[in-house]
Scaffold this motif. Sequence first.
Motif, mmCIF file in Angstrom:
data_model
loop_
_atom_site.group_PDB
_atom_site.id
_atom_site.type_symbol
_atom_site.label_atom_id
_atom_site.label_comp_id
_atom_site.label_asym_id
_atom_site.label_seq_id
_atom_site.Cartn_x
_atom_site.Cartn_y
_atom_site.Cartn_z
ATOM 1 N N ILE A 152 8.453 6.917 -4.774
ATOM 2 C CA ILE A 152 7.258 6.301 -4.615
ATOM 3 C C ILE A 152 5.961 7.097 -4.995
ATOM 4 N N LEU A 153 5.200 6.680 -5.645
ATOM 5 C CA LEU A 153 3.857 7.357 -5.874
ATOM 6 C C LEU A 153 2.623 6.812 -5.279
ATOM 7 N N ARG A 154 2.370 7.575 -4.104
ATOM 8 C CA ARG A 154 1.486 7.181 -3.105
ATOM 9 C C ARG A 154 0.102 7.722 -3.526
ATOM 10 N N GLY A 155 -0.951 6.755 -3.639
ATOM 11 C CA GLY A 155 -2.094 7.124 -4.234
ATOM 12 C C GLY A 155 -3.017 7.436 -2.896
ATOM 13 N N ALA A 156 -4.224 8.076 -3.207
ATOM 14 C CA ALA A 156 -5.206 8.570 -2.288
ATOM 15 C C ALA A 156 -5.959 7.536 -1.672
ATOM 16 N N ARG A 157 -6.060 6.366 -2.076
ATOM 17 C CA ARG A 157 -6.605 5.437 -1.715
ATOM 18 C C ARG A 157 -6.083 3.855 -1.568
ATOM 19 N N PRO A 158 -6.198 3.253 -0.428
ATOM 20 C CA PRO A 158 -5.342 1.999 -0.341
ATOM 21 C C PRO A 158 -5.547 1.121 -1.695
ATOM 22 N N GLY A 159 -4.544 0.141 -1.893
ATOM 23 C CA GLY A 159 -4.654 -0.647 -2.972
ATOM 24 C C GLY A 159 -3.273 -1.327 -3.227
ATOM 25 N N PRO A 160 -2.922 -2.069 -4.061
ATOM 26 C CA PRO A 160 -1.895 -2.933 -4.072
ATOM 27 C C PRO A 160 -0.570 -2.036 -4.602
ATOM 28 N N CYS A 161 0.477 -2.841 -4.484
ATOM 29 C CA CYS A 161 1.832 -2.123 -4.713
ATOM 30 C C CYS A 161 2.356 -2.735 -5.914
ATOM 31 N N LEU A 162 2.610 -1.740 -7.056
ATOM 32 C CA LEU A 162 3.160 -2.121 -8.044
ATOM 33 C C LEU A 162 4.815 -1.770 -8.305
ATOM 34 N N TRP A 163 5.763 -2.607 -8.440
ATOM 35 C CA TRP A 163 7.031 -2.200 -8.125
ATOM 36 C C TRP A 163 7.797 -2.395 -9.481
ATOM 37 N N ILE A 164 8.422 -1.216 -10.058
ATOM 38 C CA ILE A 164 9.145 -1.257 -11.349
ATOM 39 C C ILE A 164 10.616 -1.259 -10.652
ATOM 40 N N ASN A 165 11.485 -2.249 -11.184
ATOM 41 C CA ASN A 165 12.922 -2.300 -11.160
ATOM 42 C C ASN A 165 13.472 -1.606 -12.299
ATOM 43 N N GLY A 166 13.785 -0.461 -12.217
ATOM 44 C CA GLY A 166 14.187 0.216 -13.535
ATOM 45 C C GLY A 166 15.325 -0.123 -14.395
ATOM 46 N N GLN A 167 16.342 -0.606 -13.607
ATOM 47 C CA GLN A 167 17.681 -1.104 -14.093
ATOM 48 C C GLN A 167 18.407 -1.793 -13.449
ATOM 49 N N VAL A 168 18.900 -3.124 -13.772
ATOM 50 C CA VAL A 168 19.808 -4.068 -13.104
ATOM 51 C C VAL A 168 20.945 -3.814 -13.487
ATOM 52 N N HIS A 169 21.105 -4.030 -15.119
ATOM 53 C CA HIS A 169 22.483 -3.680 -15.780
ATOM 54 C C HIS A 169 22.759 -2.310 -16.243
ATOM 55 N N PRO A 177 14.841 -7.251 0.304
ATOM 56 C CA PRO A 177 13.688 -7.302 1.464
ATOM 57 C C PRO A 177 12.922 -6.224 1.333
ATOM 58 N N HIS A 178 13.004 -4.943 0.730
ATOM 59 C CA HIS A 178 12.005 -4.006 0.426
ATOM 60 C C HIS A 178 10.868 -4.647 -0.455
ATOM 61 N N ILE A 179 11.495 -5.066 -1.534
ATOM 62 C CA ILE A 179 10.466 -5.467 -2.728
ATOM 63 C C ILE A 179 9.829 -6.724 -2.199
ATOM 64 N N ALA A 180 10.390 -7.633 -1.499
ATOM 65 C CA ALA A 180 9.877 -8.884 -1.159
ATOM 66 C C ALA A 180 8.782 -8.739 0.197
ATOM 67 N N GLU A 181 8.723 -7.714 0.747
ATOM 68 C CA GLU A 181 7.811 -7.167 1.766
ATOM 69 C C GLU A 181 6.567 -6.557 1.137
ATOM 70 N N HIS A 182 6.793 -5.618 0.095
ATOM 71 C CA HIS A 182 5.597 -4.860 -0.233
ATOM 72 C C HIS A 182 5.155 -5.157 -1.603
ATOM 73 N N ALA A 183 5.786 -5.604 -2.727
ATOM 74 C CA ALA A 183 5.371 -5.711 -3.833
ATOM 75 C C ALA A 183 4.451 -6.521 -4.007
ATOM 76 N N ASP A 184 3.321 -6.224 -4.581
ATOM 77 C CA ASP A 184 2.158 -7.342 -5.182
ATOM 78 C C ASP A 184 2.841 -8.010 -6.478
ATOM 79 N N VAL A 185 3.287 -6.900 -7.357
ATOM 80 C CA VAL A 185 3.651 -7.501 -8.813
ATOM 81 C C VAL A 185 4.902 -6.713 -8.990
ATOM 82 N N THR A 186 5.922 -7.317 -9.446
ATOM 83 C CA THR A 186 7.249 -6.465 -9.807
ATOM 84 C C THR A 186 7.551 -6.753 -11.251
ATOM 85 N N VAL A 187 7.732 -5.455 -11.952
ATOM 86 C CA VAL A 187 8.271 -5.927 -13.355
ATOM 87 C C VAL A 187 9.724 -5.369 -13.281
#
Length: 337
Positions: A37-54, A127-137
């Motif tokens: 988790i890279l937490r920024g100094a200011r509030p803002g959205p959450c970009l979630w990167i799912n790095g590897q499925v297969h 559940p974690h992605i569905a709760e927090h991610a604004d955009v998921t790649v």
Amino acid sequence: MQDFPTAFAASAPGRHKARIALGTSASGTELGIPVTILRGARPGPCLWINGQVHGDELNGLLAAFDLMDSIDPTSLSGSIVLSTTANPFALDARRKRTPADEEDLDQSYPGRADGLPTQRLAAALFPHIAEHADVTVCMHTVGTPYDGRPYAVYKLHPDSGVTEAELLRLTAHFSPAISCRMSVAAGGAELPGNIAGALDYQLLARGRTAFMLEVGGGGRAESPFIAAATTGLRGLATSMGMLGGSAPALPRSLLRATRRGHLTCSHGGFAQTGVVPGSVVKAGEPILRIRNAWGELVETVTQDRDVFVIALRRDPVMQSGDRAAFVAWEWDDVPID
């Protein structure tokens, strides 16, 4: 190691490590999904990167590493989260599917906490992605036996509120060779299985924005494609207001595939081609030629219409029924809003 909810709740800017628990192995080893988790100094959205499925798909997670290394958390608004490997069992085995049950994780979401190993993997992460991610790649590659230029895949859900124009605009940050609209209908021509169980589609069903990137080929690290994906992720984060500066200019239009599928071979042997991924092959022109074990030409793979080559067999050793190429049969050029 912190669990994910504790690490995500940390308010201090910086890089935080966590693990999503998956249970234990027979030898008692604690199993889990590593998350940064890279937490920024200011509030803002959450970009979630799912790095590897297969388990053989590596370029995307390496691009995410490079992105996170390049960002000073004090300049970041919001959070960038990387689930490095959604399927650590497949990664360790360097296989596409989970070895324990031979299931495809990206056809298993949202999962079952009391199900088979792959279903449990899905249920632990989703559940974690569905709760927090604004955009998921959702990072992917084409399979290890194939070559392909980076391209995007997106799905449409009737209840998501996420439009096709918005998804195309998001994929445009990555300058894909083509952006493919993928049907989730059962029995479709693209892939067998439960396509509706994909992570991006299940997130869309819950009103979350998500799409897939196919970053080159599996089983290897391809530096130019990793660098391009890193640039795309940075541009996406900037456009979301997470980084300072102006959002990067997007291409005025993208190629959009609306119908695609695999071409298979009828004869075993050794494939040869002069075609490259990202090119258009005219009707009747050879895509691959196959010679048998005596060097005789036994098959020429062609189509009766023009096709856009998305991915192409790189391993020349073929059996009857093997996938020779992945092509778009229908595509157009669409403007980016």
